[in-house]
Design a protein around this motif. Sequence first.
Motif, PDB file in Angstrom:
ATOM      1  N   ASN A   1       0.825  -1.206   0.000  1.00  0.00           N
ATOM      2  CA  ASN A   1       0.000   0.000   0.000  1.00  0.00           C
ATOM      3  C   ASN A   1       0.864   1.263   0.000  1.00  0.00           C
ATOM      4  N   LYS A   2       1.963   1.233   0.751  1.00  0.00           N
ATOM      5  CA  LYS A   2       2.879   2.370   0.791  1.00  0.00           C
ATOM      6  C   LYS A   2       3.496   2.592  -0.591  1.00  0.00           C
ATOM      7  N   SER A   3       3.873   1.508  -1.245  1.00  0.00           N
ATOM      8  CA  SER A   3       4.449   1.589  -2.583  1.00  0.00           C
ATOM      9  C   SER A   3       3.442   2.164  -3.574  1.00  0.00           C
ATOM     10  N   LEU A   4       2.181   1.733  -3.479  1.00  0.00           N
ATOM     11  CA  LEU A   4       1.141   2.257  -4.362  1.00  0.00           C
ATOM     12  C   LEU A   4       0.939   3.753  -4.131  1.00  0.00           C
ATOM     13  N   ALA A   5       0.926   4.164  -2.859  1.00  0.00           N
ATOM     14  CA  ALA A   5       0.753   5.578  -2.535  1.00  0.00           C
ATOM     15  C   ALA A   5       1.918   6.392  -3.095  1.00  0.00           C
ATOM     16  N   ARG A   6       3.128   5.855  -2.974  1.00  0.00           N
ATOM     17  CA  ARG A   6       4.311   6.541  -3.492  1.00  0.00           C
ATOM     18  C   ARG A   6       4.232   6.655  -5.018  1.00  0.00           C
ATOM     19  N   MET A   7       3.718   5.616  -5.665  1.00  0.00           N
ATOM     20  CA  MET A   7       3.570   5.650  -7.115  1.00  0.00           C
ATOM     21  C   MET A   7       2.586   6.747  -7.531  1.00  0.00           C
ATOM     22  N   ARG A   8       1.463   6.867  -6.802  1.00  0.00           N
ATOM     23  CA  ARG A   8       0.481   7.908  -7.107  1.00  0.00           C
ATOM     24  C   ARG A   8       1.106   9.288  -6.922  1.00  0.00           C
ATOM     25  N   LEU A   9       1.890   9.443  -5.855  1.00  0.00           N
ATOM     26  CA  LEU A   9       2.561  10.706  -5.586  1.00  0.00           C
ATOM     27  C   LEU A   9       3.581  11.005  -6.679  1.00  0.00           C
ATOM     28  N   ASP A  10       4.315   9.992  -7.128  1.00  0.00           N
ATOM     29  CA  ASP A  10       5.274  10.175  -8.218  1.00  0.00           C
ATOM     30  C   ASP A  10       4.568  10.645  -9.488  1.00  0.00           C
ATOM     31  N   ARG A  11       3.399  10.078  -9.767  1.00  0.00           N
ATOM     32  CA  ARG A  11       2.635  10.502 -10.947  1.00  0.00           C
ATOM     33  C   ARG A  11       2.210  11.962 -10.816  1.00  0.00           C
ATOM     34  N   PHE A  12       1.817  12.362  -9.599  1.00  0.00           N
ATOM     35  CA  PHE A  12       1.414  13.742  -9.349  1.00  0.00           C
ATOM     36  C   PHE A  12       2.593  14.684  -9.620  1.00  0.00           C
ATOM     37  N   TYR A  13       3.769  14.362  -9.085  1.00  0.00           N
ATOM     38  CA  TYR A  13       4.935  15.209  -9.295  1.00  0.00           C
ATOM     39  C   TYR A  13       5.360  15.247 -10.759  1.00  0.00           C
ATOM     40  N   GLU A  14       5.210  14.125 -11.444  1.00  0.00           N
ATOM     41  CA  GLU A  14       5.535  14.089 -12.872  1.00  0.00           C
ATOM     42  C   GLU A  14       4.576  14.987 -13.644  1.00  0.00           C
ATOM     43  N   LEU A  15       3.306  14.936 -13.326  1.00  0.00           N
ATOM     44  CA  LEU A  15       2.314  15.780 -13.973  1.00  0.00           C
ATOM     45  C   LEU A  15       2.609  17.257 -13.693  1.00  0.00           C
ATOM     46  N   LYS A  16       2.932  17.568 -12.438  1.00  0.00           N
ATOM     47  CA  LYS A  16       3.264  18.949 -12.042  1.00  0.00           C
ATOM     48  C   LYS A  16       4.468  19.446 -12.834  1.00  0.00           C
ATOM     49  N   GLU A  17       5.488  18.622 -12.960  1.00  0.00           N
ATOM     50  CA  GLU A  17       6.692  18.986 -13.704  1.00  0.00           C
ATOM     51  C   GLU A  17       6.376  19.210 -15.177  1.00  0.00           C
ATOM     52  N   ASN A  18       5.559  18.346 -15.771  1.00  0.00           N
ATOM     53  CA  ASN A  18       5.181  18.493 -17.181  1.00  0.00           C
ATOM     54  C   ASN A  18       4.417  19.793 -17.414  1.00  0.00           C
ATOM     55  N   ILE A  19       3.506  20.136 -16.502  1.00  0.00           N
ATOM     56  CA  ILE A  19       2.746  21.381 -16.623  1.00  0.00           C
ATOM     57  C   ILE A  19       3.683  22.572 -16.487  1.00  0.00           C
ATOM     58  N   SER A  20       4.598  22.495 -15.547  1.00  0.00           N
ATOM     59  CA  SER A  20       5.566  23.572 -15.343  1.00  0.00           C
ATOM     60  C   SER A  20       6.413  23.795 -16.595  1.00  0.00           C
ATOM     61  N   LEU A  21       6.906  22.711 -17.189  1.00  0.00           N
ATOM     62  CA  LEU A  21       7.710  22.820 -18.412  1.00  0.00           C
ATOM     63  C   LEU A  21       6.887  23.385 -19.571  1.00  0.00           C
TER      64      LEU A  21
END
Length: 144
Positions: A109-129
């Motif tokens: 469950n912790k790994s899944l939560a971290r994966m969701r958070l990683d996707r969020f940060y990736e999306l944030k970075e893509n929007i920023s770029l």
Amino acid sequence: MTNSMRERKSLALRFGDVSIREYEVIPYDSPSVQEGAGIGLGWSYNVLHERKPIDEYEEERRRVRRSYYHLQWPPSSMNRRIKLVEFGFTDEEISEASMSCTRQRKKHNKSLARMRLDRFYELKENISLACKRFYKRGAERKSL
């Protein structure tokens, strides 16, 4: 014999004999189990039939095979515990597997939560770029 007949003959698939084994059942710490210990297969086995023609085996299985096996619910934690006791495991061994299962589930469950958070940060970075590129193009157009 024509070429197409030879091709068909060479593409035929035949099954030979089968070896039938019965594997040991063990308490298993699968994170997919919601509660209690899971039931898994170990590496040890007994050979029930060393070599048996597959047609003979299928004929025997046809009489005893359950037709609605895929429609059964997974066994409850209590039923799994009862089965493990029937197989000779102690309450201590079952409880240990259950605790291990809980730890594995928490890690999963912790790994899944971290994966969701990683996707969020990736999306944030893509929007920023994308925003930086957009403003850079606008600034270049103004200077022309």
